[in-house]
Design an enzyme around this catalytic site. Structure first.
Site, short mmCIF file in Angstrom:
data_model
loop_
_atom_site.label_atom_id
_atom_site.label_comp_id
_atom_site.label_asym_id
_atom_site.label_seq_id
_atom_site.Cartn_x
_atom_site.Cartn_y
_atom_site.Cartn_z
N ALA A 21 49.75 15.65 82.18
CA ALA A 21 50.82 15.63 83.19
C ALA A 21 51.34 17.06 83.44
O ALA A 21 51.55 17.46 84.58
CB ALA A 21 51.95 14.71 82.73
N GLY A 103 59.83 20.60 63.15
CA GLY A 103 59.39 21.94 62.79
C GLY A 103 58.90 22.69 64.02
O GLY A 103 59.20 23.88 64.20
N ASP A 132 57.79 9.70 63.97
CA ASP A 132 58.91 9.42 63.07
C ASP A 132 60.22 9.08 63.79
O ASP A 132 61.13 8.50 63.20
CB ASP A 132 59.15 10.62 62.14
N ALA A 191 59.87 -9.52 59.45
CA ALA A 191 59.92 -9.17 58.03
C ALA A 191 61.08 -9.91 57.37
O ALA A 191 62.08 -10.25 58.01
CB ALA A 191 60.11 -7.66 57.87
O1 F6P Z 1 55.62 13.58 60.93
C1 F6P Z 1 54.59 12.68 61.20
C2 F6P Z 1 53.96 12.21 59.91
O2 F6P Z 1 52.91 11.33 60.25
C3 F6P Z 1 54.90 11.56 58.90
O3 F6P Z 1 55.22 10.22 59.23
C4 F6P Z 1 54.13 11.71 57.63
O4 F6P Z 1 54.99 11.70 56.50
C5 F6P Z 1 53.48 13.05 57.80
O5 F6P Z 1 53.41 13.29 59.20
C6 F6P Z 1 52.10 13.15 57.22
O6 F6P Z 1 51.65 14.44 57.43
P1 F6P Z 1 50.16 14.92 57.12
O7 F6P Z 1 49.26 14.30 58.16
O8 F6P Z 1 50.23 16.39 57.24
O9 F6P Z 1 49.85 14.40 55.76
#
Ligand code: F6P
Length: 357
Positions: A21, A103, A132, A191
């Site tokens: 996009a 980050g 997340d 759940a």
């Molecule tokens: O931030 C996204 C995420 O998938 C989190 O849910 C998970 O804790 C982390 O990244 C895993 O990171 P990596 O793929 O670097 O292990």
């Protein structure tokens, strides 16, 4: 303008929809669109190329990111950050769109500040993309809806086999320190209990809570066929230990029901983006190009942020929020002081006792 695009951090379904996009809208409005490979690491290594129309056709429906991603340690230190700005200036990139989570957006905020301080023409706009859903004022980040759907689908499948054997399952889901995925998907998957770190419960308190839930599930007269516990990975204790403790608690209530665990892991991050994730990515991207044209910098585009935070755009669902406000709210989301988290937990506390039906 020459506008660079990078995807950074954990990939999220919908990143490709955003890349396309941005490229399509940018090119149509007369800009040169540059794809930077492998996030900030690729930026530092000078890996970038113009995004041609034919190379991005059909990517909207693909998970992952065609640009590649990275978690770049160099970008966390001032020398790496200054080098990144030098690279962008040398490549004559005047607009940078950063697609990523906390980050990555922090990196974008730092770059925008450095550009201001050093008289660089660079403008930086962020698009929140992380399964997340822990980016402040983002509403729904790109990738969250697909991840929720993936978890619900997995829980439905697990429920089929659980019912066949009359079993109890603990399903652990990603989300880092944010319990959103567990909460949203847990309710949708029926759940019986949802466990998340923001509640700050001890392991003993959680086991006690689960014991009460199990007593309710197997009270005289009930014929429950499956129990589903959705656990966020943000709870630091291992799921295998929890399984063992839940099994012990269950054995005291009813005999012969097995407790099993499944960790969904990176399954939750992959897959084709949902229609909603594509829509969010496309509309935020349109807003990003307009924001760069308007000379805005150090901002993020958010999809329906809670409490109407930020400034309006042409799109009623898209709002502009300064990156420093985004990052401050992100910190509050993670330490549990944000009103968004407080309300989420208050709502769950209301329904918790009735989850097992
Ligand atoms: O931030 C996204 C995420 O998938 C989190 O849910 C998970 O804790 C982390 O990244 C895993 O990171 P990596 O793929 O670097 O292990």
């Amino acid at each position: 303008m020459r506008i660079g695009i990078l995807t950074s951090g954990g990939d999220a379904p919908g990143m490709n929809a955003a890349i396309r996009a941005l490229a399509v809208v940018g090119r149509a409005r007369g800009h040169q669109m540059i794809g930077i490979q492998h996030g900030y690491a690729g930026l530092l290594a000078g890996e970038h190329a113009e995004l041609e129309a034919d190379s991005i056709e059909g990517i909207t429906r693909q998970g992952g990111t065609i640009l590649g991603s990275s978690r770049c340690l160099e970008m966390m230190q001032p020398p790496g950050q200054r080098a990144a700005l030098e690279r962008l200036d040398a490549a004559k990139i005047e607009g940078l769109v950063v697609i990523g989570g906390n980050g990555s957006l922090t990196g974008g905020h730092i770059l925008a500040g450095l550009a201001r301080d050093h008289g660089s023409p660079l403008k930086v706009v962020g698009l929140p993309a992380s399964i997340d859903n822990d980016v402040g004022h983002a509403g729904l980040s790109i990738g969250v809806d697909t991840a929720v759907n993936t978890i619900v689908d997995a829980c439905d499948r697990i429920s089929d086999t659980a019912r066949a054997h009359k079993r109890c399952f603990i399903v652990e889901v990603m989300g880092r320190n944010c319990g959103f995925l567990a909460m949203r998907a847990g309710i949708a998957a029926e759940a019986d209990a949802i466990l998340y770190g923001e509640a700050n419960e001890t392991e003993d308190q959680i086991v006690e809570r689960l014991r009460k839930m199990l007593e309710r599930c197997f009270a005289p007269g009930r014929h429950k066929k499956r129990v589903l516990i959705v656990k966020s990975e943000g709870l630091s204790f291992p799921v295998a230990r929890l399984r063992q403790r839940v099994q012990e608690a269950l054995n005291e209530i009813v005999k012969g029901i097995d407790v099993r665990e499944t960790v969904l892991g990176h399954v939750v991050r992959g897959g084709d983006p949902s229609a909603l994730d594509r829509t969010i990515a496309q509309r935020l991207s349109f807003g990003a190009i307009l924001a760069l044209e308007a000379g805005l910098t150090d901002i993020m585009l958010g999809w329906e942020p809670p409490f109407g935070v930020g400034r309006e755009t042409l799109d009623p669902s898209v709002r502009l929020v300064p990156l420093d406000e985004v990052l401050a709210e992100t910190a509050r989301l993670l330490d549990g002081t944000s009103p968004v988290i407080q309300r989420r937990m208050a709502m769950l506390a209301q329904v918790e006792a009735i989850l097992p039906g």
